[in-house]
Design a protein around this motif. Structure first.
Motif, PDB file in Angstrom:
ATOM      1  N   LEU A   1       0.826  -1.215   0.000  1.00 15.26           N
ATOM      2  CA  LEU A   1       0.000   0.000   0.000  1.00 15.26           C
ATOM      3  C   LEU A   1       0.856   1.259   0.000  1.00 15.26           C
ATOM      4  CD1 LEU A   1      -2.931  -0.855   2.428  1.00 15.26           C
ATOM      5  CD2 LEU A   1      -3.106  -0.223   0.019  1.00 15.26           C
ATOM      6  N   LEU A   2       1.870   1.275   0.844  1.00 19.65           N
ATOM      7  CA  LEU A   2       2.746   2.450   0.900  1.00 19.65           C
ATOM      8  C   LEU A   2       3.460   2.675  -0.433  1.00 19.65           C
ATOM      9  CD1 LEU A   2       4.239   2.107   4.490  1.00 19.65           C
ATOM     10  CD2 LEU A   2       2.579   3.814   3.676  1.00 19.65           C
ATOM     11  N   LEU A   3       3.921   1.607  -1.055  1.00 24.38           N
ATOM     12  CA  LEU A   3       4.573   1.753  -2.358  1.00 24.38           C
ATOM     13  C   LEU A   3       3.587   2.187  -3.441  1.00 24.38           C
ATOM     14  CD1 LEU A   3       7.127  -1.182  -2.285  1.00 24.38           C
ATOM     15  CD2 LEU A   3       7.593   1.276  -2.167  1.00 24.38           C
ATOM     16  N   ASN A   4       2.330   1.769  -3.316  1.00 29.72           N
ATOM     17  CA  ASN A   4       1.318   2.235  -4.268  1.00 29.72           C
ATOM     18  C   ASN A   4       1.077   3.728  -4.115  1.00 29.72           C
ATOM     19  OD1 ASN A   4       0.875  -0.152  -5.650  1.00 29.72           O
ATOM     20  ND2 ASN A   4      -0.747  -0.815  -4.279  1.00 29.72           N
ATOM     21  N   VAL A   5       1.095   4.229  -2.879  1.00 32.63           N
ATOM     22  CA  VAL A   5       0.962   5.673  -2.650  1.00 32.63           C
ATOM     23  C   VAL A   5       2.145   6.393  -3.292  1.00 32.63           C
ATOM     24  CG1 VAL A   5       0.992   7.475  -0.874  1.00 32.63           C
ATOM     25  CG2 VAL A   5      -0.475   5.467  -0.584  1.00 32.63           C
ATOM     26  N   LEU A   6       3.346   5.869  -3.094  1.00 31.87           N
ATOM     27  CA  LEU A   6       4.536   6.461  -3.704  1.00 31.87           C
ATOM     28  C   LEU A   6       4.429   6.442  -5.227  1.00 31.87           C
ATOM     29  CD1 LEU A   6       7.436   7.586  -3.623  1.00 31.87           C
ATOM     30  CD2 LEU A   6       8.231   5.205  -3.537  1.00 31.87           C
ATOM     31  N   ARG A   7       4.004   5.320  -5.782  1.00 31.91           N
ATOM     32  CA  ARG A   7       3.863   5.215  -7.237  1.00 31.91           C
ATOM     33  C   ARG A   7       2.865   6.246  -7.759  1.00 31.91           C
ATOM     34  NH1 ARG A   7       2.084  -0.217  -8.511  1.00 31.91           N
ATOM     35  NH2 ARG A   7       0.017   0.546  -8.075  1.00 31.91           N
ATOM     36  N   SER A   8       1.737   6.389  -7.081  1.00 32.03           N
ATOM     37  CA  SER A   8       0.728   7.362  -7.520  1.00 32.03           C
ATOM     38  C   SER A   8       1.264   8.787  -7.426  1.00 32.03           C
ATOM     39  CB  SER A   8      -0.538   7.204  -6.683  1.00 32.03           C
ATOM     40  OG  SER A   8      -1.121   5.942  -6.930  1.00 32.03           O
ATOM     41  N   HIS A   9       2.009   9.053  -6.376  1.00 34.25           N
ATOM     42  CA  HIS A   9       2.619  10.381  -6.231  1.00 34.25           C
ATOM     43  C   HIS A   9       3.599  10.638  -7.371  1.00 34.25           C
ATOM     44  CE1 HIS A   9       4.557  13.871  -4.478  1.00 34.25           C
ATOM     45  NE2 HIS A   9       5.716  13.256  -4.628  1.00 34.25           N
ATOM     46  N   CYS A  10       4.458   9.673  -7.667  1.00 34.98           N
ATOM     47  CA  CYS A  10       5.436   9.819  -8.755  1.00 34.98           C
ATOM     48  C   CYS A  10       4.731   9.990 -10.095  1.00 34.98           C
ATOM     49  CB  CYS A  10       6.373   8.621  -8.797  1.00 34.98           C
ATOM     50  SG  CYS A  10       7.471   8.504  -7.390  1.00 34.98           S
ATOM     51  N   PHE A  11       3.666   9.240 -10.308  1.00 36.47           N
ATOM     52  CA  PHE A  11       2.879   9.332 -11.532  1.00 36.47           C
ATOM     53  C   PHE A  11       2.345  10.752 -11.688  1.00 36.47           C
ATOM     54  CE2 PHE A  11      -1.029   8.972 -13.978  1.00 36.47           C
ATOM     55  CZ  PHE A  11      -0.743   8.032 -14.950  1.00 36.47           C
ATOM     56  N   THR A  12       1.765  11.278 -10.621  1.00 35.86           N
ATOM     57  CA  THR A  12       1.199  12.627 -10.649  1.00 35.86           C
ATOM     58  C   THR A  12       2.289  13.666 -10.885  1.00 35.86           C
ATOM     59  OG1 THR A  12      -0.606  11.955  -9.204  1.00 35.86           O
ATOM     60  CG2 THR A  12      -0.157  14.311  -9.347  1.00 35.86           C
ATOM     61  N   GLN A  13       3.401  13.528 -10.190  1.00 35.67           N
ATOM     62  CA  GLN A  13       4.493  14.488 -10.362  1.00 35.67           C
ATOM     63  C   GLN A  13       5.033  14.462 -11.790  1.00 35.67           C
ATOM     64  OE1 GLN A  13       5.417  16.898  -8.120  1.00 35.67           O
ATOM     65  NE2 GLN A  13       3.536  16.095  -7.218  1.00 35.67           N
ATOM     66  N   ALA A  14       5.159  13.281 -12.366  1.00 36.36           N
ATOM     67  CA  ALA A  14       5.630  13.174 -13.749  1.00 36.36           C
ATOM     68  C   ALA A  14       4.671  13.886 -14.698  1.00 36.36           C
ATOM     69  CB  ALA A  14       5.795  11.713 -14.150  1.00 36.36           C
TER      70      ALA A  14
END
Length: 189
Positions: free
Chosen positions: A51-64
């Motif tokens: 779950l924590l890595l999914n939050v990180l992935r979503s954040h990175c996706f949004t930032q990109a």
């Protein structure tokens, strides 16, 4: 956060393949269950990491997406509404999958020996196979369309491809463990 730290999973789901390997290692060795003193506690812990890595992935996706220019053809009210619809459908599939499977069913519980009575076939599984993956993909696509982001569209394709690879590994495993469970139950009766 530097891209070298967050990069490998920011493309959407590469961690899922790695977690399947962790799951298969757990299934063979039961090392995590022993270390945590319980297959449930081990599964909940691994699920928390996912779950924590999914939050990180979503954040990175949004930032990109936000760091790249918008696509003019998607920067309109109709596309924005389409993005909202995709997010709605994706969220419906993700949440209903989670409620149907429960935490352990969602986060590799089958590798820990935590199985449902039978394979889940109710909504949304009666509409689409792997609704968690396709719902998540719809969420990324909706988010990309909402932001008129060509970068988001490209990353969504990568998400979908990684999920398709994960499905190739997951489907046969899930079918086999439920076949084995049915076989054991049939022999007992």
């Amino acid at each position: 956060m530097s891209s070298s730290v967050a990069g490998p999973d920011c493309c959407g789901g590469l961690g899922n393949i790695d977690f399947r390997q962790v799951g298969r290692w757990e299934q063979k060795t039961r090392q995590l269950s022993r270390a945590f003193g319980s297959p449930y506690l081990a599964c909940y812990s691994l699920g928390g990491v996912i779950l924590l890595l999914n939050v990180l992935r979503s954040h990175c996706f949004t930032q990109a997406m936000l760091r790249q220019p918008k696509m003019e053809g998607l920067d309109n009210p109709a596309a924005f509404c389409l993005g909202l619809v995709l997010l709605g459908v994706g969220t419906l599939f993700v949440l209903s999958s989670f409620f149907a499977l429960g935490f352990t069913g969602t986060f590799l519980g089958d590798y820990f020996g935590i199985l449902k009575e039978a394979r889940v076939t109710t909504f949304p599984f009666n509409i689409v196979d792997n609704p968690m993956y396709w719902g998540s993909t719809a969420n990324y696509l909706g988010w990309a369309v909402l932001h008129a982001s060509p970068t988001g569209l490209l990353l969504t394709v990568m998400v979908a491809l990684v999920y398709m690879v994960a499905i190739l590994y997951e489907e046969p495993f899930t079918a086999e463990i439920y076949r084995q469970k049915a076989s054991r139950s049939h022999r007992r009766s």
